[in-house]
Each structure stands twice: as structure tokens, then as C-alpha cells.
Scaffold this active site. Sequence first.
Site, PDB file in Angstrom:
ATOM      1  N   LYS A 198       0.837  -1.197   0.000  1.00  0.00           N
ATOM      2  CA  LYS A 198       0.000   0.000   0.000  1.00  0.00           C
ATOM      3  C   LYS A 198       0.880   1.259   0.000  1.00  0.00           C
ATOM      4  O   LYS A 198       0.700   2.154  -0.801  1.00  0.00           O
ATOM      5  CB  LYS A 198      -0.918  -0.032   1.230  1.00  0.00           C
ATOM      6  N   GLU A 204      10.639  -4.640   4.501  1.00  0.00           N
ATOM      7  CA  GLU A 204      10.777  -6.032   4.059  1.00  0.00           C
ATOM      8  C   GLU A 204      10.411  -6.184   2.587  1.00  0.00           C
ATOM      9  O   GLU A 204      11.126  -6.825   1.804  1.00  0.00           O
ATOM     10  CB  GLU A 204       9.849  -6.947   4.883  1.00  0.00           C
ATOM     11  N   GLY A 262      -4.941  -1.971   5.084  1.00  0.00           N
ATOM     12  CA  GLY A 262      -4.147  -3.117   4.618  1.00  0.00           C
ATOM     13  C   GLY A 262      -4.827  -4.457   4.871  1.00  0.00           C
ATOM     14  O   GLY A 262      -4.985  -5.277   3.963  1.00  0.00           O
ATOM     15  N   ARG A 263      -5.276  -4.675   6.107  1.00  0.00           N
ATOM     16  CA  ARG A 263      -5.868  -5.981   6.442  1.00  0.00           C
ATOM     17  C   ARG A 263      -7.283  -6.131   5.916  1.00  0.00           C
ATOM     18  O   ARG A 263      -7.899  -7.180   6.070  1.00  0.00           O
ATOM     19  CB  ARG A 263      -5.802  -6.203   7.958  1.00  0.00           C
ATOM     20  N   GLU A 352      -4.768  -6.908  14.898  1.00  0.00           N
ATOM     21  CA  GLU A 352      -4.256  -5.588  14.517  1.00  0.00           C
ATOM     22  C   GLU A 352      -5.382  -4.551  14.575  1.00  0.00           C
ATOM     23  O   GLU A 352      -5.134  -3.369  14.768  1.00  0.00           O
ATOM     24  CB  GLU A 352      -3.612  -5.629  13.117  1.00  0.00           C
ATOM     25  N   HIS A 382      -5.009 -32.626  17.638  1.00  0.00           N
ATOM     26  CA  HIS A 382      -3.838 -33.383  18.094  1.00  0.00           C
ATOM     27  C   HIS A 382      -2.727 -32.456  18.557  1.00  0.00           C
ATOM     28  O   HIS A 382      -1.573 -32.854  18.661  1.00  0.00           O
ATOM     29  CB  HIS A 382      -3.348 -34.289  16.955  1.00  0.00           C
ATOM     30  N   LYS A 501       9.559  -1.312  14.520  1.00  0.00           N
ATOM     31  CA  LYS A 501      10.196  -0.994  13.228  1.00  0.00           C
ATOM     32  C   LYS A 501      11.285   0.060  13.414  1.00  0.00           C
ATOM     33  O   LYS A 501      12.387  -0.052  12.884  1.00  0.00           O
ATOM     34  CB  LYS A 501       9.163  -0.407  12.250  1.00  0.00           C
TER      35      LYS A 501
END
Length: 532
Positions: A198, A204, A262-263, A352, A382, A501
Site C-alpha cells: 500500500k 521487508e 491493509g488488512r 491488529e 492433536h 520498526k
Amino acid sequence: MEILARLQNQANQIKQIHLRDLLSQRERNQVCTANFENILFDYSHSKVCQTTLDLLGEYAISTGLFDKIRAMYEGQHINTTENRAVLHVLLRAQESQHPQFPEVLQIRERIKDFAGKVRNGEILGVTGKPLFNILCIGIGGSYLGPEFVAEALKTEPNCMRESIGRNLRFLANVDPVDFLRATHELDPEETLVVIISKTFTTAETMMNARKATAWLTSHITSHPSEKVIEHHVCAVSSNLQKTKEFGIQDERVFGFWDWVGGRYSVTSAVGLVPLYLHYGPQIDLFLQGANSIDRLFLEKANLNQWKENIPLLMGLLGWWNTQFLEYSSRAVLPYSQALVRFAAHIQQLDMESNGKQCKKDGTPVEVSGPIVFGEPGTNGQHSFYQLMHQGRIVQSEFIGFCQSHSSDSEAHNELMSNFFAQPDALALGKTTEELRKENCPDALVPHKMFKGDRPSFSLLFPALTVNACGQLLALYEHRVAVEGFLWDLNSFDQFGVELGKTLATKVKQAIASETFEGHPSENLLLHYINHR
Ligand SMILES: O=P(O)(O)OC[C@H]1O[C@H](O)[C@H](O)[C@@H](O)[C@@H]1O
């Protein structure tokens, strides 16, 4: 008495009533469902009764929940700290009066046109090879949602057919190992790199984007590097200035807007570019599915119909479980291996959005969103279900499908038997009397008994179709918004991710100059330098 106090009273009362007793009331159980397009939402295994529901409805009204939902759809700037609208519903609208809707349609058409041409070979790599491989580079909201959908549709019969011979890979982590894994055995000449960000500044993503272009240009040496990038790189971003600076031509950039968080961006170009490239026009159905829930959510956000509004009910129950019954964690448990990455997406979407320390007006909150985790059943059984049955109480959310992507009905029945059994086991438990009747040795009774009274709800879909995948996405997007509205949080900013960050940038400088004296992580940094 004030409504919050009455809710608290109700919580105190219902805490005393075992789910075994609540579930023995058949009439109550029948009320605790909602059905939409054959999606059955069953919350009979939640700690609620008719009075609870009435109080929750009353609270929803008194807190202006329905108005808040409408304000979101109207494009009011409900993301107050960033002064932005929150309009992801516009991305899958079929029609809208919103001034930016024509732009939404235009981008959608551009994506479909581009994807169609890549898929039919009209658009080729610089050396004339078809672009069978899509390498998506992005992180967080520019990665998790698209990956969940890509995985969910991998075995859906139509999507499976559409993607034969194609590869869709995701590269998110700055860990160089992720780069190795994502590019392993890919032919750069047949690869289209999609850089998704965005902001187009995320550290990264930018590092991986630079690595990927270097990977392309170092392998394809027959053409100048600008030509290679021109043919093999495209971008999804709302920062067109930055994409230009990166050397990507405007016609290879698919934009979106600051009103898409973003999400919440899966149905923007963030998800649509990879998904249309890989699965073709099937993805229209995904948008339609999300839109069907958007309409349900808005149309039934009113006094008379809120009990038919599944995302709203999910939100109310989640809020009730966390705020009043004090269950601080939530498990998302899809009984479908295709939803292997669903919980990862919901972790970001939920935590978030609602993992916040203050309300919209800045006043502190004691309780906000729960800890979310999950894994497909039966694998989870499990692994961590032990804790859910005999350790802490976790709000559990079961997601199942009547039909499988596979024709193996025997195995699907086996899977689904677990889907039905687990909520019962959590709710009913097993008493010491029952164990004694089974001749359980006294010493083992404390180990083998189950207190039960552990709440859950279940969503049962007809099948994990492309449409249903869009519905599932929108159900969770809206439930998260509802919980945020009830707590009066801003669910659409994420300042909590910034500090780490900033510190990472400083550490990077410290590593480069090898000066750590007095650094709070001096021990670790020295060890790293000495052993790297
Ligand atoms: O899409 P981008 O601008 O690259 O952002 C990617 C992600 O990074 C940020 O740190 C936020 O935590 C996420 O909400 C966001 O989705």
C-alpha cells in the site's frame, strides 16, 4: 439500572448455568441460529439465553451500533486518527453512488484485462515465454489475505482446472530463506513478479522487491534490465509516486485508495491481481460472495432484523465472551485443510484491528480484542485442543462445509464427525459420575474428567465454493468491525506496529558499526556478531 450493569448482572447469572443445562433446552437451541444463503450460524453452544440476546440487542441500539455500521458504508471518516474513510465494501459493490465507484470498476476491469492477457499468452515475458509463475511480494495485509484465498481455492474444482500448469507463490519475510523458498525451481523467464504494498515503503517488501528484480535481471541477460523489469514486474499500491521511482510503468501499476486498510484489502487490487492471474474469471464469484455478506450486514443492521445478521451476531457474541465472560483468547478452527492459512489472516485482521489500549476518544480501555489463534481441524485436535478441553477456556469458532472439494465422502464424514463432536465435548464435558459408571479408577478421575461449559459457535457452509470464500472473508471483516464499534475503538489504525520498526532501524546501524555498549540487547547482539 444502566444497560452495562444489567449485562454484567446477566453475565454473573449465566456463568452459574452450565452449558449442559442451556443445551438441554431445545427451544432455546432452535432460537440460537441464523441462516443466510444456506450458511447456518449456530450459537447454541455459546453462553447466552434469550435474556442475554435481548440485552445485547438493547446495548447495540444504545451504543449506536447500527448507525456506526451505516456511517462506515456512507464513507464517513470513521478512522479518526488517520482521518480516513473505511470503505472496503465499495471494492465488491455491484453498484454504488459513491463518487469513486467508477474508479473501483475501472481498476477491476484493468486487472481482469491484464490477467486475461497474461493467461492467454497475449502478454509474454521478455524472451517470449508465457508467464506461468506469479511471485507476489508483500507482507501483512498485502500478503496474508491473498494467501489465505489462494490456498482456499487451490482444490476448488473450477479453480483447480483454471490453474493447471501455473504457480502462485508468496514472498513476505525479509528472511533470505523465504526468498530461496519462494524462487526455488522457478524459471525467471516465465515469472511475473507482483510487488504489493500500500505504502510502497515497507522495509521487508522493498528489500525483497529489489532482490527479485536483481534475480530477474541477473538470469535474463539477453535484454537490458529496464526491458526485463518492464515485462516481468508489476505493482499494486496506493503510492504511485513510489512505484514510478522504482521503475514500474504506470500501466503495470494497479492502484487502490487510502480508504482501504491493509488488512481489509483482500478485495482490492492487493488480492485481485494475484487471484485473477492465477484463477481467472472465477474470482468474480469471490467478489459476489463478499458483496452478499456486505448487503446482509447493512440491510439487517436494524432493530427488527439484527438476529438474522450473522456477522453482527458473531461480533456481539465475541464481545460478550471477551468483555463479560472474560475469555481472553479465541480459536479459529476451520474443518477444511483448504483453509490452512485462514487463521493466519484472521490473526492480523482481528488482533491488529482490536488489540488496542484506548478508545477513539483516547480514554484507556481495560479490555479490548482477544488473542486469536487457530489451525485446521482435525490437526488442531492433536495439538492444542488439550488446553481447550481441560486448561484455559477459549472461545472457539468452528467452520465446516457440508460438501468437500474431494469426492471421498467417507473421509469427509470422518472429518465432519469431529466438527460436530468437538463443540459438544467442550460444552458438555464428562462428569465424575459418568467416569465412575465406566469403572474409571478413582485416582484417574481428576485427570479424565472434563468440566465442560466451554463456549463455541459454528458456521456450517454448503461448500467451500469461490463465492463462499468471499462470504467467509466478509463475515470475519464485519465481525471484527462490530467488536471494535462495541468497544468504541478505532479498528482501522495500527500504531502499535511502529515502535519495533523504528528500533530495528537503529539496531541495523548498531550492527553495521558493531557498537552495542550499553544497548539493552547488548548480550544478544554480541553473541550474534561473534557467531554469524
Ligand atoms: O502494504 P504495506 O504498506 O507494505 O504494509 C504492509 C503491512 O505493514 C504494516 O506494518 C502494518 O502492520 C500492516 O497493517 C500492513 O498491512
